[in-house]
Design an enzyme around this catalytic site. Structure first.
Site, mmCIF file in Angstrom:
data_model
loop_
_atom_site.group_PDB
_atom_site.id
_atom_site.type_symbol
_atom_site.label_atom_id
_atom_site.label_comp_id
_atom_site.label_asym_id
_atom_site.label_seq_id
_atom_site.Cartn_x
_atom_site.Cartn_y
_atom_site.Cartn_z
ATOM 1 C CD GLN A 155 -8.424 4.007 8.269
ATOM 2 O OE1 GLN A 155 -9.451 3.502 7.862
ATOM 3 N NE2 GLN A 155 -7.277 3.902 7.639
ATOM 4 C CE LYS B 109 -2.505 9.943 -4.997
ATOM 5 N NZ LYS B 109 -1.704 10.084 -3.785
ATOM 6 C CG HIS C 206 -8.570 -4.677 1.756
ATOM 7 N ND1 HIS C 206 -8.556 -4.547 0.396
ATOM 8 C CD2 HIS C 206 -7.946 -5.848 2.028
ATOM 9 C CE1 HIS C 206 -7.945 -5.606 -0.138
ATOM 10 N NE2 HIS C 206 -7.559 -6.403 0.837
ATOM 11 C CB SER D 279 -6.101 9.209 14.354
ATOM 12 O OG SER D 279 -6.179 8.319 15.438
ATOM 13 C CD GLN D 280 -9.018 8.709 8.226
ATOM 14 O OE1 GLN D 280 -9.369 9.244 7.187
ATOM 15 N NE2 GLN D 280 -7.974 7.889 8.283
ATOM 16 C CD GLU E 190 -4.955 7.693 -1.685
ATOM 17 O OE1 GLU E 190 -3.821 8.145 -1.912
ATOM 18 O OE2 GLU E 190 -5.599 7.956 -0.661
ATOM 19 C CG HIS F 213 -2.014 0.970 1.173
ATOM 20 N ND1 HIS F 213 -3.137 0.773 0.409
ATOM 21 C CD2 HIS F 213 -2.176 2.160 1.779
ATOM 22 C CE1 HIS F 213 -3.942 1.814 0.552
ATOM 23 N NE2 HIS F 213 -3.380 2.670 1.377
ATOM 24 C CG HIS G 80 -10.411 3.862 2.116
ATOM 25 N ND1 HIS G 80 -11.010 4.278 3.274
ATOM 26 C CD2 HIS G 80 -9.081 3.809 2.397
ATOM 27 C CE1 HIS G 80 -10.090 4.496 4.192
ATOM 28 N NE2 HIS G 80 -8.913 4.219 3.689
#
Lengths: 263, 755
Positions: free
Chosen positions: B246, B97, B103, B319-320, B99, B53, B101
């Site tokens: 998260q 961009k 999983h 943590s976001q 991306e 990743h 997510h």
């Protein structure tokens, strides 16, 4: 600026319709769109320039301000103030600026609560009733049709009674609720200003996409100077956005406050 | 200051690398690089940074094939997001961009999707850009399955929950359903922001003595080792991994966004980066690695959400809603003032050093110290063995002629229009706020979304695309067609395709057949990008998309950005006026393989994927853009999944019924034309490089001249109008029914399934 309208757009944490409201007011006031895409961290994409002859002077007011100058119009814009945590508008009503909003409403200033702003106004007790979760528990982002039920308010005098307009909605909690007695009062006093309807203006009971009682989309207070509505007039003020049905709300305010654009 | 002896190595067990997701060879490589045994914390850092990743160790070599430069490219791959120029005069650029997510969304769909959206938004404002639009690409199992429905419902709610709250319009996307995504859905989020060219920020830790500030949310135990989790296959035991997912707080992110842009605008920041996968470890080491500097982080200074967190937990927490900023010492106080105003924390947690090392300290005690480049650039690059899977030759040869014998074309069209892959995704995009920001001038539902650019007369067109069935049956063509279709969508809106971001979703790359798919698809994609001059400016690779050992159909997803020189030239896909001519541009071949219609009838994914001719495709794009600029077109619609019959029906339905509340039913079509291919291929084949346009009769002469100038094949089909939808081909009426029937099926099918 002389003889115009002084307007404030209140910025709470996570007001996200603040720039749209300011932009619409500037557009309608005859001012070039400044292109602000953020109130407090301004990225200046200004292209059109600012017209000093603008009829509307718009400024942002931070929610922590506990004393603000007098305005003709205060807009509580859309958003998810304080994340809508606890309950929509429930925390924002305690922001320091809200005491000022109440004071100025009593003074006769016009207060316009759009979407989350409407929710805050009910939490603050400036408007009756409450906004519950949408009937189907889903967020709804689409255009709806509204019938102008009362054209004798400072927010609707540019429309005709019975006129059908199209505006976007974008909310998860727009299911207006009020008890039967309160509903009767609203109806008798002509305080239901906008109702959801079909495109041809019919309003079969229950057409409100969010389940709102009496298909109510917007109401005013007893004095008629505070309007709360779920749809977004500020998002449909230019043909390029798909229509200009929302202009009437702001043009009405100009009429009411300073005799309109033309004079 | 004490040395590394302060942290007691815990490397007493034998297979300690396994705990960190590393192989024995990788562990040996670490020892060689370090010239000593790493301690536990150091090994934790390697574990996440060398995960697929973060390191792209299995894909890096292949990604080098992509074209990454062009006159329009301001920032190529390697930063938080790519940047292309939209308006040179105004210096206005798009940072964008996409991306994955996947999983997290399989385990906890709402939070998985929400944090996917949040993460990509941070990547965009880390560039100094104001995010103005989100898109997505979603894949789920078949909707007759309860699990798929639940994941679909949760993911859409999560995407909306985050995007709506932060106030960034979700303007477009695509959704595809197929059993191969049953256990492993795909959630790819794209964000686009606007930034002026001289105000672009980079994720670099420069200036020895500068302060490292951690801003935004506090650090807790959520999402620990999410990056490693994303680099494994999924299985039935995965509910146990819920702590790896998260939790998003879009309210916090909105504050972080405003505060960050405010300090950037005030010139208080040297460099910044968001904290995503592998948290402080990746952002710290990457910033130091890019700048060739070094930095340390003092764990005592990190604001924590929970007590007694271990050093590795703090370093690996995901943590976001956190960002890392590099700031000159004299600016720290001003930064703190701004963050105070937004009720956010901005903590000075370390310093840029210049020793090349990424160092973790606790007060004066050094817990870990690794040269930053060991974690980033020195990660292994694996060129995996690739082997052509057996299915490739077999399925390619499958006979798809069954479709030709199917007699009831009206019925087949109805079935297609009601199948979730073709039907309107209104149920999805009506859960998104697509109009906030008052820049969206073409909303979801057309081929591409279009935004006006503030202070500029130009427009920006955005689309995401991928056909996973093609990508499975023929990864090379699938990869190329994904680019072609995305470019076609953008061109159909009148915009010139500029550049792409991609999100490459595949199974386990350690399996040679999967790696072959990856190599083939990226080869096809690279060739297409070269042919269309749409370089790759960044993206993301997601491997290990498998459930109980079964891989997903590959999804090499494209996010395309295009520019309209004049936003008023934009074109949408819906028919506009009765009497307009309907014309098919492009050539229809006898191609039935890999079609949605064949799948619908037989339940099989097989046959040859349609051929793609780059030259033809380019000429089609040139036509669509020039015809838009000269205002020749009333509408234009890409002809793709489901073929011509579906494309024309969509134009008619959306023209008559854009909102589903105001069906006018007057923009049907009575079409009558002739051709060489079979009725099945004509109506439902998916030949590439085609579009359906409608043109006012007085514009036809000029349109035809342009088509001839560009040597494009075209077929006038008939006229727009009436309440019926009828298709007469080579003298036989193939489809005939009221448009309203088709409209009902197309518009409501997904909502009804999800009721």
């Amino acid at each position: 600026m002389m003889g115009g309208m002084k307007a404030a757009v209140v910025v709470f944490p996570d007001s996200n319709g603040d720039c749209d409201a300011k932009r619409a007011l500037e557009k309608i006031g005859g001012q070039g769109v400044s292109g602000d895409v953020s109130p407090l961290s301004k990225i200046d994409f200004s292209g059109d320039g600012v017209n000093p002859l603008s009829k509307i002077d718009v400024r942002f007011v931070w929610h922590k301000e506990s004393s603000i100058e007098d305005f003709d119009l205060i807009v509580l814009p859309g958003g998810f103030t304080f994340g809508d945590y606890l309950r929509t508008g429930a925390i924002a009503r305690y922001s320091p600026v809200m005491k000022e909003v109440v004071r100025q409403a009593k003074r006769g200033a016009k207060v316009l609560g759009i979407c989350n702003g409407f929710q805050i106004l009910t939490e603050a007790g400036l408007l009756p009733g409450a906004l519950l979760r949408n009937r189907d528990l889903l967020f709804l982002g689409r255009d709806v049709w509204l019938r102008v039920e009362n054209d004798a308010t400072p927010f609707t005098n540019a429309y005709a009674k019975g006129q059908v307009i199209r505006l976007p909605i974008a909310h998860g909690d727009g299911n207006y609720f009020i008890d039967d007695e309160g509903y009767k009062r609203l109806e008798e006093e002509g305080r239901i200003v906008f109702r959801y309807c079909s495109p041809d203006g019919d309003a079969p009971s229950g057409i409100a996409p969010n389940g709102a009682k009496g298909d109510i989309a917007g109401i005013v207070n007893e004095e008629g100077n505070v309007l709360g509505l779920m749809p977004h007039p500020e998002r449909l003020v230019e043909p390029i956005l798909g229509g200009r049905d929302g202009r009437g709300v702001f043009e009405s305010l100009l009429n009411a406050v300073c005799g309109g654009l033309k004079r | 200051m004490t040395g590394l002896g302060g942290a007691k190595p815990r490397l007493d067990s034998t297979n300690v690398w396994k705990e960190h997701g590393l192989t024995e060879e990788e562990y040996a490589r670490i020892e060689t690089l370090m010239q000593r045994e790493p301690n536990y914390l150091e090994l934790s850092l390697f574990g996440v940074m060398w995960s697929e990743h973060c390191s792209y160790k299995n894909s890096r070599a292949q990604l080098r094939k992509f074209p990454v430069t062009g006159p329009q490219v301001v920032q190529g791959p390697g930063e938080n997001a790519g940047v292309v120029r939209l308006d040179a005069e105004r210096k206005l650029c798009a940072a964008f961009k996409m991306e994955s997510h996947n999983h997290p969304s399989a385990i906890e769909p709402y939070q998985g999707a929400a944090t996917g959206v949040g993460g990509i938004i941070r990547d965009i404002f880390a560039m100094g850009a104001r995010p103005v639009a989100s898109l997505n690409s979603l894949r789920f199992g078949s909707l007759d399955d309860a699990r798929a429905k639940g994941l679909f419902r949760g993911v859409v709610a999560g995407v909306g929950g985050y995007g709506n709250c932060i106030g960034i319009p979700t303007v477009g996307g695509e959704t595809f359903f197929h059993p191969s995504y049953h256990g492993n859905p795909l959630v790819n989020a794209m964000c686009v922001g606007l930034v002026e060219e001289d105000k672009i920020f980079k994720g670099q830790a420069t200036g020895v003595g500068n302060i490292v500030m951690l801003v935004g949310a506090r650090t807790g135990r959520d999402g620990i080792k999410g990056a490693s989790f994303a680099s494994e296959e999924l299985s039935d035991s995965d509910p146990d991994k819920r702590p790896n997912v998260q939790v998003g707080d879009p309210f916090m992110e909105k504050l972080l966004l405003e505060a960050s842009l405010e300090v950037l605008e005030a010139g208080l920041v040297v460099g910044l980066q968001d904290l995503g996968a592998a948290g402080l470890t990746s952002s710290g080491s990457e910033m130091a690695g890019r700048a060739g500097s070094g930095l340390y982080i003092d764990l005592d200074k990190v604001p924590l959400r929970e007590k007694a967190m271990e050093a590795w937990e703090i370093m690996l927490s995901e943590s976001q809603e956190r960002m890392l900023m590099i700031v000159e010492p004299s600016k720290v106080e001003e930064i703190q003032k701004v963050f105070d105003k937004w009720d956010l924390i901005a903590a000075a947690v370390g310093e840029v050093t210049g020793d090349g090392c990424f160092t973790v300290r606790k007060g004066e005690v050094v817990l870990a110290s690794v040269p930053a480049e060991f974690l980033t650039d020195k990660a292994p690059v694996n060129i995996r063995p690739a082997a052509e899977p057996e299915y490739f030759r077999v399925l390619k040869k499958a006979d798809c002629s069954e479709l030709r014998g199917y007699g009831n074309w009206t019925d087949l069209l109805k079935k297609l229009l009601s199948s979730p892959n073709i039907a309107s995704k209104r149920w999805v995009y009506e859960q998104y706020d697509s109009t906030i920001g008052t820049n969206t001038v073409v909303r979801p539902g057309s081929d591409a979304a279009v935004l006006r650019l503030p202070g500029s007369g130009k427009g920006m067109a955005l689309a995401t695309d991928c056909n996973s069935r093609y990508a499975y049956l023929d990864p090379w063509r699938g990869g190329a067609i994904a680019v072609a279709e995305a470019a076609r969508n953008v061109a159909a809106s009148g915009a010139k395709p500029l550049a792409i971001t991609n999100c490459l979703n595949f199974g386990n790359p350690e399996k040679p057949e999967i790696y072959w798919q990856f190599v083939q698809a990226t080869d096809g994609m690279a060739e297409a990008c070269k042919a269309f001059s749409t370089p790759v400016t960044g993206g993301n690779v997601s491997f290990y998309n498998e459930y109980d050992g079964r891989a997903i159909y590959p999804a090499p997803t494209i996010g395309m950005v295009g520019v309209l020189e004049n936003v008023e030239d934009r074109v949408t896909s819906d028919f506009k006026a009765e009497g307009d001519l309907v014309v098919l541009v492009g050539e229809t071949l006898e191609e039935l393989g890999a079609s949605e219609a064949h799948f619908l009838l037989t339940g099989k994914d097989e046959g040859e994927v349609p051929v793609l001719d780059f030259e033809k495709e380019k000429r089609l794009h040139a036509f669509l853009v020039e015809a838009a600029e000269t205002r020749l077109l009333a509408s234009a619609h890409d002809c793709s999944d489901g073929g011509l019959a579906v494309a024309v029906a969509e134009c008619a339905i959306t023209g008559s019924d854009a909102t589903r509340s105001a069906f006018k039913g007057d923009l049907g079509a009575a079409l009558d034309w002739a051709g060489d291919v079979s009725p099945a291929a004509m109506l439902f084949g998916e030949s590439q490089s085609r579009a359906v346009i409608s043109v006012s009769p007085d514009k036809w002469q000029a349109t035809e001249a342009l088509l001839k100038k560009l040597s494009l094949a075209y077929t006038p089909l008939g006229k727009v109008g009436g309440a019926a939808f009828s298709l007469r081909y080579n003298g036989a009426v193939l489809v005939d029914c009221p448009l309203e029937d088709l409209a009902g099926l197309w518009s409501d099918s997904v909502s009804e399934i999800m009721r």
